[in-house]
Design a protein around this motif. Structure first.
Motif, PDB file in Angstrom:
ATOM      1  N   THR A 107      66.940  34.791  40.703  1.00 37.27           N
ATOM      2  CA  THR A 107      66.623  34.171  39.430  1.00 37.27           C
ATOM      3  C   THR A 107      66.974  35.112  38.283  1.00 37.27           C
ATOM      4  N   PHE A 108      67.233  34.522  37.125  1.00 35.95           N
ATOM      5  CA  PHE A 108      67.655  35.292  35.959  1.00 35.95           C
ATOM      6  C   PHE A 108      66.928  34.774  34.722  1.00 35.95           C
ATOM      7  N   MET A 109      66.413  35.699  33.935  1.00 38.70           N
ATOM      8  CA  MET A 109      65.714  35.373  32.709  1.00 38.70           C
ATOM      9  C   MET A 109      66.723  35.156  31.579  1.00 38.70           C
ATOM     10  N   MET A 110      66.749  33.952  31.020  1.00 32.43           N
ATOM     11  CA  MET A 110      67.589  33.703  29.853  1.00 32.43           C
ATOM     12  C   MET A 110      66.692  33.333  28.673  1.00 32.43           C
ATOM     13  N   MET A 111      66.709  34.176  27.658  1.00 37.07           N
ATOM     14  CA  MET A 111      66.010  33.863  26.431  1.00 37.07           C
ATOM     15  C   MET A 111      66.918  32.962  25.600  1.00 37.07           C
ATOM     16  N   SER A 112      66.405  31.793  25.250  1.00 34.31           N
ATOM     17  CA  SER A 112      67.237  30.782  24.608  1.00 34.31           C
ATOM     18  C   SER A 112      66.560  30.277  23.343  1.00 34.31           C
ATOM     19  N   GLY A 113      67.324  30.215  22.267  1.00 34.55           N
ATOM     20  CA  GLY A 113      66.777  29.792  20.992  1.00 34.55           C
ATOM     21  C   GLY A 113      67.683  28.820  20.270  1.00 34.55           C
ATOM     22  N   GLU A 114      67.544  28.762  18.960  1.00 37.75           N
ATOM     23  CA  GLU A 114      68.345  27.843  18.157  1.00 37.75           C
ATOM     24  C   GLU A 114      69.809  28.260  18.124  1.00 37.75           C
ATOM     25  N   THR A 115      70.072  29.566  18.123  1.00 36.53           N
ATOM     26  CA  THR A 115      71.467  30.031  18.011  1.00 36.53           C
ATOM     27  C   THR A 115      71.846  31.041  19.079  1.00 36.53           C
ATOM     28  N   LEU A 116      70.883  31.588  19.819  1.00 34.15           N
ATOM     29  CA  LEU A 116      71.175  32.674  20.750  1.00 34.15           C
ATOM     30  C   LEU A 116      70.744  32.345  22.176  1.00 34.15           C
ATOM     31  N   ASN A 117      71.551  32.800  23.135  1.00 36.05           N
ATOM     32  CA  ASN A 117      71.157  32.876  24.539  1.00 36.05           C
ATOM     33  C   ASN A 117      71.376  34.316  24.976  1.00 36.05           C
ATOM     34  N   VAL A 118      70.346  34.945  25.554  1.00 39.76           N
ATOM     35  CA  VAL A 118      70.442  36.337  25.980  1.00 39.76           C
ATOM     36  C   VAL A 118      69.875  36.475  27.390  1.00 39.76           C
ATOM     37  N   ILE A 119      70.651  37.085  28.293  1.00 41.85           N
ATOM     38  CA  ILE A 119      70.170  37.388  29.641  1.00 41.85           C
ATOM     39  C   ILE A 119      70.075  38.900  29.800  1.00 41.85           C
ATOM     40  N   PRO A 120      68.876  39.457  30.021  1.00 40.61           N
ATOM     41  CA  PRO A 120      68.779  40.876  30.369  1.00 40.61           C
ATOM     42  C   PRO A 120      69.107  41.035  31.856  1.00 40.61           C
ATOM     43  N   LEU A 121      70.054  41.890  32.177  1.00 36.72           N
ATOM     44  CA  LEU A 121      70.468  42.062  33.567  1.00 36.72           C
ATOM     45  C   LEU A 121      69.395  42.735  34.405  1.00 36.72           C
ATOM     46  N   THR A 122      68.522  43.503  33.777  1.00 37.41           N
ATOM     47  CA  THR A 122      67.325  44.029  34.430  1.00 37.41           C
ATOM     48  C   THR A 122      66.145  43.577  33.598  1.00 37.41           C
ATOM     49  N   THR A 123      65.030  43.300  34.260  1.00 33.60           N
ATOM     50  CA  THR A 123      63.913  42.698  33.522  1.00 33.60           C
ATOM     51  C   THR A 123      62.745  43.671  33.395  1.00 33.60           C
ATOM     52  N   HIS A 124      61.735  43.504  34.206  1.00 30.27           N
ATOM     53  CA  HIS A 124      60.503  44.277  34.013  1.00 30.27           C
ATOM     54  C   HIS A 124      60.506  45.528  34.893  1.00 30.27           C
ATOM     55  N   VAL A 125      61.385  46.455  34.535  1.00 31.98           N
ATOM     56  CA  VAL A 125      61.483  47.719  35.258  1.00 31.98           C
ATOM     57  C   VAL A 125      61.433  48.862  34.249  1.00 31.98           C
ATOM     58  N   PRO A 126      60.951  50.038  34.650  1.00 30.94           N
ATOM     59  CA  PRO A 126      60.958  51.193  33.747  1.00 30.94           C
ATOM     60  C   PRO A 126      62.387  51.552  33.341  1.00 30.94           C
ATOM     61  N   LEU A 127      62.527  52.091  32.153  1.00 31.68           N
ATOM     62  CA  LEU A 127      63.847  52.438  31.652  1.00 31.68           C
ATOM     63  C   LEU A 127      64.572  53.412  32.585  1.00 31.68           C
ATOM     64  N   LYS A 128      63.825  54.312  33.199  1.00 33.98           N
ATOM     65  CA  LYS A 128      64.438  55.310  34.081  1.00 33.98           C
ATOM     66  C   LYS A 128      65.075  54.680  35.315  1.00 33.98           C
ATOM     67  N   ASP A 129      64.698  53.416  35.633  1.00 38.28           N
ATOM     68  CA  ASP A 129      65.227  52.750  36.830  1.00 38.28           C
ATOM     69  C   ASP A 129      66.342  51.751  36.523  1.00 38.28           C
ATOM     70  N   VAL A 130      66.721  51.625  35.262  1.00 36.74           N
ATOM     71  CA  VAL A 130      67.685  50.600  34.876  1.00 36.74           C
ATOM     72  C   VAL A 130      69.025  50.782  35.589  1.00 36.74           C
ATOM     73  N   VAL A 131      69.576  51.987  35.584  1.00 40.68           N
ATOM     74  CA  VAL A 131      70.882  52.207  36.206  1.00 40.68           C
ATOM     75  C   VAL A 131      70.825  51.907  37.700  1.00 40.68           C
ATOM     76  N   LYS A 132      69.757  52.314  38.362  1.00 41.82           N
ATOM     77  CA  LYS A 132      69.613  52.031  39.788  1.00 41.82           C
ATOM     78  C   LYS A 132      69.578  50.531  40.038  1.00 41.82           C
ATOM     79  N   GLU A 133      68.875  49.791  39.187  1.00 46.81           N
ATOM     80  CA  GLU A 133      68.808  48.337  39.325  1.00 46.81           C
ATOM     81  C   GLU A 133      70.176  47.699  39.085  1.00 46.81           C
TER      82      GLU A 133
END
Length: 313
Positions: A138-164
């Motif tokens: 599953t993928f989180m897509m934030m969707s609004g009136e003009t924007l759609n944004v998918i964060p490739l990593t979600t609820h993880v500590p910043l230090k783990d982003v590259v590993k994810e």
């Protein structure tokens, strides 16, 4: 006629105030759709919802309880282990109803902190729980009136982003984008992970290694993808707009999204065979019970589920 299940989230939050404020819309939509609030045994009530024991075929706005025993007595704005456990169990109950009867799902806010304090080990959020429940990426897509944004990593500590990112499933993201009714041949811009998109490798190499390899999967599927974009200027007025932005981590995408979209943004889960949406805000325990909660997010969720055209336009 649509079937919509609503998980109540944390019963000590602003959620019941949001439901009450949204009742005119819920009542109107209930003339043509089946809407069910899935709630636990507690003292917070929504008298406007007709009580049922299980879903029926008739349109309307209904309340379906789960569980038994003496109802819990909760105080608005006072979360606890009990309210965290009930929020989590209500989510699981809503998922069970969706699996049995089909339909779409609105998840009202819960507190990750209090769900975890209630003993639910490894809980990271709705998106991850849905992935586990349906055995799907599953993928989180934030969707609004003009924007759609998918964060490739979600609820993880910043230090783990590259590993994810190194284990990110780009193939499943491609499939989710292609299947989504909210994305029709989108132009996609992806943000560089490092300042200035890495400066050609001078400030990190993730753009030329991890991201380039992953984006190649999307391009092979004939999706139009451009980048890496410098994240500090991608959303400025005058910058080239894209139908969809891919952010490297949670705050990189959600900070500009929330600043630009305000309260109308919704969280849409991609990758499922149905639509799950959630308001783009939290539990707001600090204002619970004070009569000032803004229902715009919930209203946007309801409107998104019954709309006849895709967004952004």
């Amino acid at each position: 006629m649509k079937t919509i299940f609503i998980s109540e989230g944390d019963p000590t939050s602003i959620n019941y105030e949001l439901l009450g404020s949204s009742f005119p819309l819920l009542e109107s939509l209930g003339k043509h759709h089946r809407i069910y609030l899935i709630r636990g045994p507690h003292n917070q009530n929504l008298s406007q919802a007709k009580p049922l024991a299980k879903p029926i075929d008739e349109p309307g706005f209904y309340s379906i309880p789960w569980g038994s025993g003496k109802p819990k007595s909760f105080v608005l704005g006072k979360p606890s282990k009990s309210s965290g456990k009930m929020a989590y169990d209500s989510l699981l109950a809503a998922i069970d109803f969706q699996k049995q009867f089909g339909g779409d799902l609105i998840t009202l806010p819960l507190s990750k902190e209090w769900v975890q304090k209630a003993g639910i080990k490894g809980f990271r959020g709705h998106t991850e729980t849905l992935a586990e429940a349906y055995k799907r990426s599953t993928f989180m897509m934030m969707s609004g009136e003009t924007l759609n944004v998918i964060p490739l990593t979600t609820h993880v500590p910043l230090k783990d982003v590259v590993k994810e990112l190194k284990t990110f499933d780009w193939k499943e993201l491609k499939n989710a984008i292609l299947r989504s009714p909210y994305l029709k041949e989108p132009t996609i811009g992806y943000l560089g992970l490092n300042p200035h998109a890495g400066e050609g490798g001078k400030i990190g190499t993730e753009e030329t290694t991890i991201l380039r390899t992953g984006v190649g999967v999307l391009r092979k599927a004939k999706l139009t993808v451009e980048g890496p974009l410098s994240a500090d200027s991608a959303f400025l007025p005058g910058a080239k707009p894209y139908d969809l932005y891919l952010a490297g981590y949670h705050d990189q995408g959600l900070i500009p999204f929330k600043l630009l979209e305000g309260k109308k943004g919704v969280n849409i889960t991609l990758g499922l065979d149905f639509t799950r949406v959630s308001p783009d805000h939290g539990t707001a325990f600090g204002i619970a019970g004070k009569g000032c909660a803004d229902p715009t997010g919930l209203i946007s969720c309801l409107e998104r589920l019954v709309e006849t055209k895709t967004k952004p336009v």
